[in-house]
Enzyme design. Structure first.
Site, PDB file in Angstrom:
ATOM      1  N   ASN A   1      46.352  38.876  41.818  1.00  0.00           N
ATOM      2  CA  ASN A   1      47.539  38.048  41.690  1.00  0.00           C
ATOM      3  C   ASN A   1      47.577  36.985  42.780  1.00  0.00           C
ATOM      4  O   ASN A   1      46.870  37.068  43.792  1.00  0.00           O
ATOM      5  CB  ASN A   1      48.791  38.924  41.859  1.00  0.00           C
TER       6      ASN A   1
ATOM      7  N   HIS B   1      47.736  34.610  38.132  1.00  0.00           N
ATOM      8  CA  HIS B   1      46.554  35.182  38.771  1.00  0.00           C
ATOM      9  C   HIS B   1      45.678  34.029  39.259  1.00  0.00           C
ATOM     10  O   HIS B   1      45.768  32.921  38.752  1.00  0.00           O
ATOM     11  CB  HIS B   1      45.810  36.095  37.799  1.00  0.00           C
TER      12      HIS B   1
ATOM     13  N   HIS C   1      54.127  34.162  36.689  1.00  0.00           N
ATOM     14  CA  HIS C   1      53.263  35.232  37.208  1.00  0.00           C
ATOM     15  C   HIS C   1      51.822  34.761  37.055  1.00  0.00           C
ATOM     16  O   HIS C   1      51.232  34.867  35.980  1.00  0.00           O
ATOM     17  CB  HIS C   1      53.517  36.508  36.390  1.00  0.00           C
TER      18      HIS C   1
ATOM     19  N   ARG D   1      52.940  47.870  42.402  1.00  0.00           N
ATOM     20  CA  ARG D   1      52.697  48.252  41.007  1.00  0.00           C
ATOM     21  C   ARG D   1      51.474  47.516  40.458  1.00  0.00           C
ATOM     22  O   ARG D   1      50.398  48.077  40.331  1.00  0.00           O
ATOM     23  CB  ARG D   1      53.955  47.974  40.158  1.00  0.00           C
ATOM     24  N   ASP D   2      51.616  46.240  40.200  1.00  0.00           N
ATOM     25  CA  ASP D   2      50.516  45.457  39.641  1.00  0.00           C
ATOM     26  C   ASP D   2      49.361  45.362  40.627  1.00  0.00           C
ATOM     27  O   ASP D   2      48.188  45.335  40.244  1.00  0.00           O
ATOM     28  CB  ASP D   2      51.031  44.056  39.289  1.00  0.00           C
TER      29      ASP D   2
ATOM     30  N   CYS E   1      44.222  43.575  35.989  1.00  0.00           N
ATOM     31  CA  CYS E   1      44.793  44.177  34.787  1.00  0.00           C
ATOM     32  C   CYS E   1      43.784  45.154  34.214  1.00  0.00           C
ATOM     33  O   CYS E   1      42.646  44.776  33.939  1.00  0.00           O
ATOM     34  CB  CYS E   1      45.125  43.104  33.741  1.00  0.00           C
TER      35      CYS E   1
END
Length: 313
Positions: free
Chosen positions: A264, A224, A222, A29-30, A255
């Site tokens: 990430n 990065h 989370h 997803r991300d 993003c």
């Protein structure tokens, strides 16, 4: 033959760390949402299958954000319809609003995540809402999802820095997180969306969140890796009792609403560190590295993960 020659770190346990860490894998997803060329749905499904086979138990599969905003994930329904779910593996999806929840329920989803902001500017840019208005958008989604028996996770972005507003006060992050958890969310993921956090700041934000009444065992992180701090920030969080870490296979991701957000934390880099510390994850690093090398070939570029590059060249 030394440990690193066979692709395994030397295990030296450290005090003050959890015995086991749950990895919340966001690669599908991300990791893929910002790709410019559309990744075919069959490739995404094989990616998820390979990640499950590597031992990852939480695979964030896709998003029900409107396709206009994230075209890469316009195939969410098709993906979920064709996906062969593995027993014991959770496949959460991102849900922005009531319409997204309708789509998730129709697809048989059992785990969702909402995506809030710790700052006014990013709430406006990402959600088209003010910082305060975002809660009125999320509340009916969380209430209905819980009534349907779904688990709901709350992401909070820009917890450590915002490209428009600069540094973010820990108390502000805590206030946003508390309101989302009070709605009925089960977990709060604190996002370093542009990768500017350092360990002391991580400690300050988690302390503020705990002071506002969110228990540390309900907190995830989370990170990065824009400035190469993701692993050190993760270790700081683990020493405070956090046991869930978000990461992306191969270090994929960014993003679409924050151009300074790079990839990430790579799941392989995280697993290498945790393996070396004797912390259990249930993940087979060899299979995971193979998976990320395979996906890098599909995307036509080398994997950003240093561990993948070291193990697979």
């Amino acid at each position: 033959m030394g440990a690193c020659e066979v692709g395994l770190p030397t295990v030296v346990p450290a005090d003050g760390l959890p015995a086991r860490v749950t990895i919340w894998e966001v690669g599908a997803r991300d990791g893929l949402q910002n790709e410019q060329s559309v990744v075919p749905v069959d490739v995404k499904i094989e990616f998820l299958d390979r990640l499950a086979a590597a031992g990852l138990s939480i695979l964030e599969a896709t998003s029900f954000v409107h396709p206009k905003w994230v075209p890469q994930l316009a195939d969410a329904e098709d993906l979920l319809a064709a996906l062969s779910r593995v027993d014991g593996v959770r496949y959460p999806v991102l849900v922005p609003n009531d319409r997204g929840l309708d789509r998730a329920l129709a697809a048989g989803v059992r785990d969702i995540a909402i995506f809030g902001s710790a700052t006014e500017t990013f709430a406006n840019k990402n959600l088209n809402r003010s910082l305060d208005e975002q809660f009125s958008m999320f509340e009916p989604v969380v209430t209905r999802a819980r009534a349907e028996g779904l688990d709901v996770r709350a992401y909070v972005s820009m917890c450590f820095g915002d490209p428009w507003e600069g540094s973010v006060e820990p108390k502000q992050v805590a206030a946003v997180g508390k309101r989302l958890m009070d709605m009925g969310c089960s977990q709060l993921s604190l996002g370093d969306t542009i990768g500017v956090a350092t360990p002391g700041q991580v400690e300050a934000v988690i302390a503020a969140v705990a002071l506002d009444g969110v228990p540390v065992d309900a907190v995830a992180v989370h990170f990065h890796d824009t400035y190469g701090q993701a692993l050190s920030n993760t270790l700081a969080a683990l020493r405070l009792g956090v046991t869930t870490v978000d990461s992306s296979a191969g270090g994929l991701g960014g993003c679409p609403y924050a151009e300074s957000a790079t990839g990430n934390l790579a799941t392989e880099d995280l697993v290498w560190m945790l393996d070396g510390l004797g912390v259990e994850t249930g993940v087979d690093l060899d299979k995971l590295a193979d998976t990320s090398a395979w996906m890098a070939e599909r995307l036509g570029r080398p994997s950003p993960s240093r561990v993948v590059r070291a193990l697979r060249g």
